[in-house]
Scaffold this motif. Structure first.
Motif, PDB file in Angstrom:
ATOM      1  N   LYS A   1       0.854  -1.183   0.000  1.00 31.81           N
ATOM      2  CA  LYS A   1       0.000   0.000   0.000  1.00 31.81           C
ATOM      3  C   LYS A   1       0.894   1.238   0.000  1.00 31.81           C
ATOM      4  O   LYS A   1       1.890   1.304   0.720  1.00 31.81           O
ATOM      5  CB  LYS A   1      -0.872   0.013   1.262  1.00 31.81           C
ATOM      6  CG  LYS A   1      -1.636   1.300   1.472  1.00 31.81           C
ATOM      7  CD  LYS A   1      -2.250   1.309   2.855  1.00 31.81           C
ATOM      8  CE  LYS A   1      -2.781   2.668   3.194  1.00 31.81           C
ATOM      9  NZ  LYS A   1      -3.146   2.777   4.599  1.00 31.81           N
ATOM     10  N   CYS A   2       0.528   2.190  -0.818  1.00 36.27           N
ATOM     11  CA  CYS A   2       1.184   3.497  -0.791  1.00 36.27           C
ATOM     12  C   CYS A   2       0.060   4.527  -0.740  1.00 36.27           C
ATOM     13  O   CYS A   2      -0.774   4.589  -1.646  1.00 36.27           O
ATOM     14  CB  CYS A   2       2.057   3.700  -2.024  1.00 36.27           C
ATOM     15  SG  CYS A   2       3.084   5.183  -1.955  1.00 36.27           S
ATOM     16  N   ASP A   3      -0.019   5.264   0.355  1.00 31.31           N
ATOM     17  CA  ASP A   3      -1.089   6.238   0.535  1.00 31.31           C
ATOM     18  C   ASP A   3      -1.081   7.293  -0.562  1.00 31.31           C
ATOM     19  O   ASP A   3      -0.102   7.451  -1.296  1.00 31.31           O
ATOM     20  CB  ASP A   3      -0.968   6.916   1.899  1.00 31.31           C
ATOM     21  CG  ASP A   3      -1.742   6.185   2.975  1.00 31.31           C
ATOM     22  OD1 ASP A   3      -2.825   5.649   2.668  1.00 31.31           O
ATOM     23  OD2 ASP A   3      -1.264   6.137   4.113  1.00 31.31           O
ATOM     24  N   SER A   4      -2.159   8.049  -0.634  1.00 32.41           N
ATOM     25  CA  SER A   4      -2.294   9.086  -1.654  1.00 32.41           C
ATOM     26  C   SER A   4      -1.305  10.226  -1.414  1.00 32.41           C
ATOM     27  O   SER A   4      -0.872  10.477  -0.288  1.00 32.41           O
ATOM     28  CB  SER A   4      -3.723   9.630  -1.665  1.00 32.41           C
ATOM     29  OG  SER A   4      -4.041  10.178  -0.417  1.00 32.41           O
ATOM     30  N   ASN A   5      -0.963  10.891  -2.495  1.00 28.22           N
ATOM     31  CA  ASN A   5      -0.119  12.090  -2.470  1.00 28.22           C
ATOM     32  C   ASN A   5       1.194  11.895  -1.730  1.00 28.22           C
ATOM     33  O   ASN A   5       1.570  12.685  -0.871  1.00 28.22           O
ATOM     34  CB  ASN A   5      -0.900  13.267  -1.860  1.00 28.22           C
ATOM     35  CG  ASN A   5      -2.117  13.605  -2.676  1.00 28.22           C
ATOM     36  OD1 ASN A   5      -2.027  13.767  -3.891  1.00 28.22           O
ATOM     37  ND2 ASN A   5      -3.267  13.665  -2.029  1.00 28.22           N
ATOM     38  N   MET A   6       1.886  10.829  -2.079  1.00 25.24           N
ATOM     39  CA  MET A   6       3.181  10.607  -1.426  1.00 25.24           C
ATOM     40  C   MET A   6       4.145   9.862  -2.344  1.00 25.24           C
ATOM     41  O   MET A   6       3.754   9.310  -3.362  1.00 25.24           O
ATOM     42  CB  MET A   6       3.012   9.861  -0.108  1.00 25.24           C
ATOM     43  CG  MET A   6       2.547   8.434  -0.217  1.00 25.24           C
ATOM     44  SD  MET A   6       2.726   7.537   1.343  1.00 25.24           S
ATOM     45  CE  MET A   6       4.480   7.441   1.502  1.00 25.24           C
ATOM     46  N   SER A   7       5.388   9.880  -1.934  1.00 27.46           N
ATOM     47  CA  SER A   7       6.443   9.108  -2.584  1.00 27.46           C
ATOM     48  C   SER A   7       7.036   8.192  -1.532  1.00 27.46           C
ATOM     49  O   SER A   7       7.358   8.636  -0.432  1.00 27.46           O
ATOM     50  CB  SER A   7       7.552  10.020  -3.108  1.00 27.46           C
ATOM     51  OG  SER A   7       7.059  10.901  -4.069  1.00 27.46           O
ATOM     52  N   SER A   8       7.172   6.922  -1.876  1.00 29.02           N
ATOM     53  CA  SER A   8       7.807   6.011  -0.931  1.00 29.02           C
ATOM     54  C   SER A   8       9.310   6.282  -0.896  1.00 29.02           C
ATOM     55  O   SER A   8       9.867   6.958  -1.769  1.00 29.02           O
ATOM     56  CB  SER A   8       7.551   4.556  -1.334  1.00 29.02           C
ATOM     57  OG  SER A   8       8.290   4.222  -2.497  1.00 29.02           O
ATOM     58  N   GLN A   9       9.938   5.752   0.101  1.00 27.25           N
ATOM     59  CA  GLN A   9      11.385   5.843   0.211  1.00 27.25           C
ATOM     60  C   GLN A   9      12.015   5.071  -0.950  1.00 27.25           C
ATOM     61  O   GLN A   9      11.505   4.033  -1.372  1.00 27.25           O
ATOM     62  CB  GLN A   9      11.801   5.218   1.537  1.00 27.25           C
ATOM     63  CG  GLN A   9      13.236   5.406   1.907  1.00 27.25           C
ATOM     64  CD  GLN A   9      13.459   5.005   3.361  1.00 27.25           C
ATOM     65  OE1 GLN A   9      12.863   4.067   3.850  1.00 27.25           O
ATOM     66  NE2 GLN A   9      14.325   5.729   4.033  1.00 27.25           N
ATOM     67  N   ILE A  10      13.094   5.561  -1.482  1.00 27.18           N
ATOM     68  CA  ILE A  10      13.831   4.816  -2.505  1.00 27.18           C
ATOM     69  C   ILE A  10      14.391   3.577  -1.826  1.00 27.18           C
ATOM     70  O   ILE A  10      14.985   3.661  -0.748  1.00 27.18           O
ATOM     71  CB  ILE A  10      14.953   5.676  -3.122  1.00 27.18           C
ATOM     72  CG1 ILE A  10      14.356   6.896  -3.837  1.00 27.18           C
ATOM     73  CG2 ILE A  10      15.790   4.839  -4.088  1.00 27.18           C
ATOM     74  CD1 ILE A  10      15.381   7.902  -4.315  1.00 27.18           C
TER      75      ILE A  10
END
Length: 184
Positions: free
Chosen positions: A66-75
């Motif tokens: 899951k990746c929440d809205s309006n975000m960038s995950s960590q590289i």
């Protein structure tokens, strides 16, 4: 270098109807994370047999990311010892971006993945304090064979993104992204 290979969205027919939002509710808000789910609770018997007919032995435990809205995950790199995965988007929209030329602190963390009755070492890598980087490739599709041994991140806009990440047993065929790409 090939970073992904699009697959037929027809693969979605093998995914059991599950409440992926409820399954991932333990992941803190505004985070990228995953939950482990038993293979048989997320993939139909027909789907398991389909992958087996291609020579692919799937782990007994799979993951929903899951990746929440309006975000960038960590590289990050999912696992230095596993080169690829089969990703099927369950809901939402986002980009998987492969990254190079990272200026930041590389942190390598040992983890353990349990698969069938064996324990395999894994190597999770992440970057903190990133100042600069270069985006080499972007995937926005619904089903793909993806490289997970190269730095990447997930970027979302106004909706969260949920992905079923299917992984094969370590040490089983295929062992490389290129071998896996020839199967489909």
């Amino acid at each position: 270098m090939e970073y992904y290979k699009s697959l037929s969205t027809d693969l979605k027919r093998f995914v059991k109807p599950v409440d992926h939002v409820e399954l991932t509710s333990s992941i803190p808000m505004k985070k990228h994370g995953w939950v482990n789910v038993p293979l048989t609770s997320i993939l139909t018997n027909e789907g398991i047999l389909f992958f087996k007919s291609k020579g692919l032995l799937l782990n007994n435990t799979q993951q929903i990311f899951k990746c929440d809205s309006n975000m960038s995950s960590q590289i990050h790199i999912d696992d230095l010892l596993t080169h690829f995965g089969y990703n099927i988007v369950l809901d939402g929209y986002g980009e998987m971006q492969w990254i190079s030329e990272i200026e930041g602190d590389r942190i390598e963390e040992p983890t353990t993945n349990i698969s069938k009755s064996a324990v395999f070492p894994s190597r999770w890598v992440k970057w903190d304090n990133v100042k600069t980087y270069k985006i080499d490739e972007v995937w926005t599709g619904e089903a793909a064979l993806v490289r997970i041994d190269i730095p990447h991140r997930i970027v979302t806009k106004d909706v969260a993104r949920y992905v079923l990440a299917l992984r094969t047993l370590k040490g089983s065929f295929p062992r490389t992204f290129e071998e896996a790409a020839q199967i489909f």
